[in-house]
Write a protein that holds these residues in place. Structure first.
Motif, PDB file in Angstrom:
ATOM      1  N   CYS A   1       0.869  -1.187   0.000  1.00  0.00           N
ATOM      2  CA  CYS A   1       0.000   0.000   0.000  1.00  0.00           C
ATOM      3  C   CYS A   1       0.898   1.228   0.000  1.00  0.00           C
ATOM      4  O   CYS A   1       1.095   1.875   1.018  1.00  0.00           O
TER       5      CYS A   1
ATOM      6  N   ARG B   1      -2.407   2.443  -6.079  1.00  0.00           N
ATOM      7  CA  ARG B   1      -3.556   1.595  -5.759  1.00  0.00           C
ATOM      8  C   ARG B   1      -3.139   0.453  -4.826  1.00  0.00           C
ATOM      9  O   ARG B   1      -2.026  -0.066  -4.901  1.00  0.00           O
ATOM     10  N   LEU B   2      -4.066   0.093  -3.966  1.00  0.00           N
ATOM     11  CA  LEU B   2      -3.857  -1.057  -3.097  1.00  0.00           C
ATOM     12  C   LEU B   2      -3.891  -2.332  -3.935  1.00  0.00           C
ATOM     13  O   LEU B   2      -4.777  -2.515  -4.765  1.00  0.00           O
TER      14      LEU B   2
ATOM     15  N   ILE C   1      -8.902  -0.629  -6.739  1.00  0.00           N
ATOM     16  CA  ILE C   1      -7.809  -1.442  -6.214  1.00  0.00           C
ATOM     17  C   ILE C   1      -7.403  -2.432  -7.302  1.00  0.00           C
ATOM     18  O   ILE C   1      -8.123  -2.620  -8.285  1.00  0.00           O
TER      19      ILE C   1
ATOM     20  N   ALA D   1     -12.297   0.370   1.279  1.00  0.00           N
ATOM     21  CA  ALA D   1     -10.899   0.680   0.972  1.00  0.00           C
ATOM     22  C   ALA D   1     -10.171   1.211   2.203  1.00  0.00           C
ATOM     23  O   ALA D   1      -9.007   0.860   2.455  1.00  0.00           O
TER      24      ALA D   1
END
Length: 713
Positions: free
Chosen positions: A34, A39-40, A132, A146
């Motif tokens: 992260c 983006r995760l 994500i 999120a």
């Protein structure tokens, strides 16, 4: 079940290959890096819930835990004990565990692939979304989810062999067959997870919600008289109570699915708001202090002061629904679950489902199947694809069949909005008021509303233990059962007009009504018993001292000086709750009971020989009785209560003069019913003074009434 995942076309197949049901497979999430501004990244993979480690299996067998629930077995496995030959056991846990046992040490993983937790959360504003990366593809989830995933990643949780189950991601939401199957597995998934993480949300600038967590820990540590909030030596009490109210106002508490999720997780549930974490037992113990002594009233005063200090002009109102949910429902249910019990009765399920949110109205049922008897739940799940009216009929039918009783008819009426048969409870009807139930324990100062409520089927016995006789016809809308009509409605008090008022213009007088109770004194006695439903609390019947109700002042301004003179602090603090008694009297006092108006039976001066506890009992009980009920006079010279429809503006959708009152064999209260062609509608349950314990059967035996078959539609 929520469905918030947005997946571009072409990605679904690669992410969601079919689950192997024989291997008891589910999908689990692993959280990747992260990095700020990126983006995760997450990975979704399948795992078998049968793939136990050999040492865990040996531990279960050697300790005789095969018959225990997965939750019970996990708690014993996780308990800190010295190492033994039956499996790897940890020594005492670290003195400070920031995750409160919700993250296991690797040597305690139960599966060859690791272990997992389940997430309980609310989807939040669907217009606020975040992309994500999931298995290499870009998908969109709501910001609330999120935020939770990013918080867990920052904690370095769920980044390896300890994984996370999230319904919106781990279930293929476009596969109805898989969705149906996974709904049936909710008990197993939440009950079998190492922990359930209850994600309430995350703080925003200016929020003070985080202060509720240390406050709850403080409250949970108090015992005896130290639980009196007025005695806390803390100058910020008002601030802490304000924060607690903000916490209980979060949308999380209004999502129906969380009830099943929290109950299945207990005692392995942790409540989390941003970085603040509290374990479930500490959480509910802290909440329970609000119910001690006069704390319930003090919290109102403290919130008003907090609003004034902050310059907030809106009314200072506590979010009592979610507080009652935790204290009166979830507290009991999680205890029962920990002991291996999980059955909720039909009326209780409806109460729990009320005032909660679901996208699909059918989830009012399916979100609670884990709280039902397994045989009933399995039968109901066969109706997963049915439209609401057929589903609701199938639910009532299942409870009738498996209990071999007709008490579910007490929850029927013709006022639902989706076309449900009148004999089947419409789970969408908004007229149910949980705290109107005669079995509800009330809020008198000496009562603990967290104590289990009695079985509503045992409060009354109007059917005299007669054996039910019923049949389900080929047309799903119809139910046939046996009983008899013993009276009818000839006069009506004022109907409710929302929560606060009654419509006195719609009182229906009956000039010919004559009391069958006998003298004026006997009629007065019948009246106070009726206004209490003959029950005080915990299912206990009212006794003669409760005739004090006839001397409960009709307005608070008349009552307060008397309460203060007697030093009755609890009754003197009821200014914000007295309106039910006041407004009901104002609307109904002119209803004629023969040659006397109803209001003339009451005296505004408190009895000198009755204590505060008795007045608190009758005050709480009458507050309960006047909700969801309409006072009625019967053709036979009796009075009682019929069903009311407080939130309808349609005058045709209400109790009517001419409706009949019947005993249905196998149903514990009388029912108001209404002819409809050659069939009948169930209008709702009734209370008729002198006919709640089988007395009407004498009319059948004498030939004054005749048994018949009713076809309810």
């Amino acid at each position: 079940m929520q469905s918030e995942l947005a997946i571009p076309s072409g990605v679904t197949t690669s992410i969601y290959s079919p689950l192997n049901r024989a291997a008891d497979e589910i999908r689990l999430l692993t959280l990747g890096p992260c990095r700020p501004g990126h983006r995760l990244e997450c990975t979704l993979e399948k795992a078998s819930l049968q793939d136990f480690r050999s040492d865990y299996t040996a531990f279960i067998l050697s300790n005789g835990l095969s018959s225990q629930t997965r939750r019970q077995a996990k708690e014993i496995w996780a308990a800190p004990t010295p190492a033994s030959d039956s499996g790897p056991r940890s020594d005492s846990p670290p003195a400070e565990d920031p995750f409160l046992g919700s993250v296991p040490e690797p040597d305690l993983y139960r599966f060859n692939w690791g272990d997992f937790a389940s997430l309980s959360y609310v989807w939040g504003d669907e217009s606020l979304r975040e992309d994500i990366i999931l298995n290499g593809g870009i998908v969109s989830i709501t910001v609330n989810l999120a935020n939770a995933l990013r918080t867990f990643t920052a904690d370095e949780v769920f980044t390896g062999r300890y994984k996370l189950w999230v319904d919106a991601i781990c279930i293929n939401q476009v596969d109805d067959g898989e969705r149906s199957h996974q709904v049936q597995k909710m008990r197993e998934i939440y009950g079998g997870a190492w922990a359930v993480i209850s994600w309430i949300g995350r703080s925003h600038l200016g929020a003070s919600i985080h202060l509720a967590f240390p406050f709850l820990r403080t409250l949970a540590s108090l015992e005896g008289d130290k639980r009196d909030l007025r005695g806390l030596q803390e100058p910020l009490k008002d601030t802490y109570l304000y924060a607690l109210n903000k916490l209980m106002k979060q949308r999380y508490w209004f999502r129906l699915w969380i009830i099943q999720e929290l109950v299945m997780g207990a005692p392995s549930t942790v409540i989390r708001f941003g970085d603040e974490i509290i374990d479930w037992n500490t959480f509910w113990r802290g909440i329970s202090v609000l119910y001690h002594g006069s704390n319930w009233l003090f919290k109102d005063e403290a919130l008003k002061r907090a609003y004034t200090t902050r310059g907030i002009r809106e009314q200072a109102t506590w979010q009592t629904y979610s507080i009652h949910l935790v204290h009166s429902d979830l507290r009991q249910l999680t205890r029962s679950e920990a002991e291996g019990n999980r059955q909720l009765g039909f009326r209780r399920l409806l109460d729990v489902a009320n005032s909660t949110e679901c996208r699909d109205v059918r989830d009012k049922v399916f979100a609670l199947v884990g709280m039902m008897d397994s045989a009933i739940a399995a039968d109901i799940m066969k109706a997963y694809e049915l439209e609401p009216p057929r589903l609701f009929a199938a639910v009532s039918r299942a409870f009738i069949a498996y209990t071999n009783g007709l008490d579910p008819l007490r929850q029927g009426n013709p006022w639902g909005g989706v076309g449900t048969p009148s004999w089947a409870a419409d789970w969408t009807w908004n007229g149910r008021i949980r705290y109107s139930r005669p079995e509800f324990n009330g809020l008198a100062p000496h009562l603990d509303v967290s104590e289990p409520e009695p079985d509503p089927a045992l409060t009354y016995c109007a059917h005299g233990h007669t054996t039910p006789s019923y049949s389900f016809l080929d047309d799903w809308r119809l139910l046939q059962c046996e009983g008899f009509v013993f009276d009818g409605v000839v006069g009506l008090g004022a109907p409710e007009a929302g929560f606060f008022d009654w419509d006195e213009e719609r009182v229906v007088q009956c000039p010919s009504w004559k009391s069958s109770y006998g003298s004026q004194e006997s009629t007065g006695e019948a009246l106070w018993k009726t206004l209490l439903l003959s029950v005080i609390a915990k299912g206990e019947r009212a006794v003669q001292r409760h005739a004090a109700l006839l001397r409960l002042p009709k307005s608070f301004w008349m009552a307060l000086p008397q309460f203060e003179e007697k030093g009755w602090d609890w009754m003197a603090a009821q200014a914000g709750y007295y309106f039910k008694w006041e407004n009901w009297h104002e609307a109904n006092d002119h209803l004629m009971l023969g040659d006397r108006p109803l209001g003339s039976f009451f005296n505004n001066f408190i009895s000198d020989d009755v204590d505060e506890v008795t007045y608190a009992e009758v005050f709480s009980a009458c507050q309960r009785a006047v909700q969801q009920r309409r006072f009625m006079l019967t053709k036979g010279g009796y009075f009682g209560w019929g069903p009311d429809n407080a939130y309808s503006e349609d005058p045709s959708m209400e109790l009517r003069v001419g409706d009949k009152i019947a005993i249905i064999f196998g149903c514990s209260t009388p029912l108001v019913i209404r002819p409809k062609g050659d069939k009948f509608e169930v209008v709702g349950e009734a209370y008729v003074q002198e006919f709640m314990d089988g007395e009407a059967l004498s009319l059948l035996e004498s030939g004054a009434c005749e048994a018949q078959i009713f076809t309810f539609c």
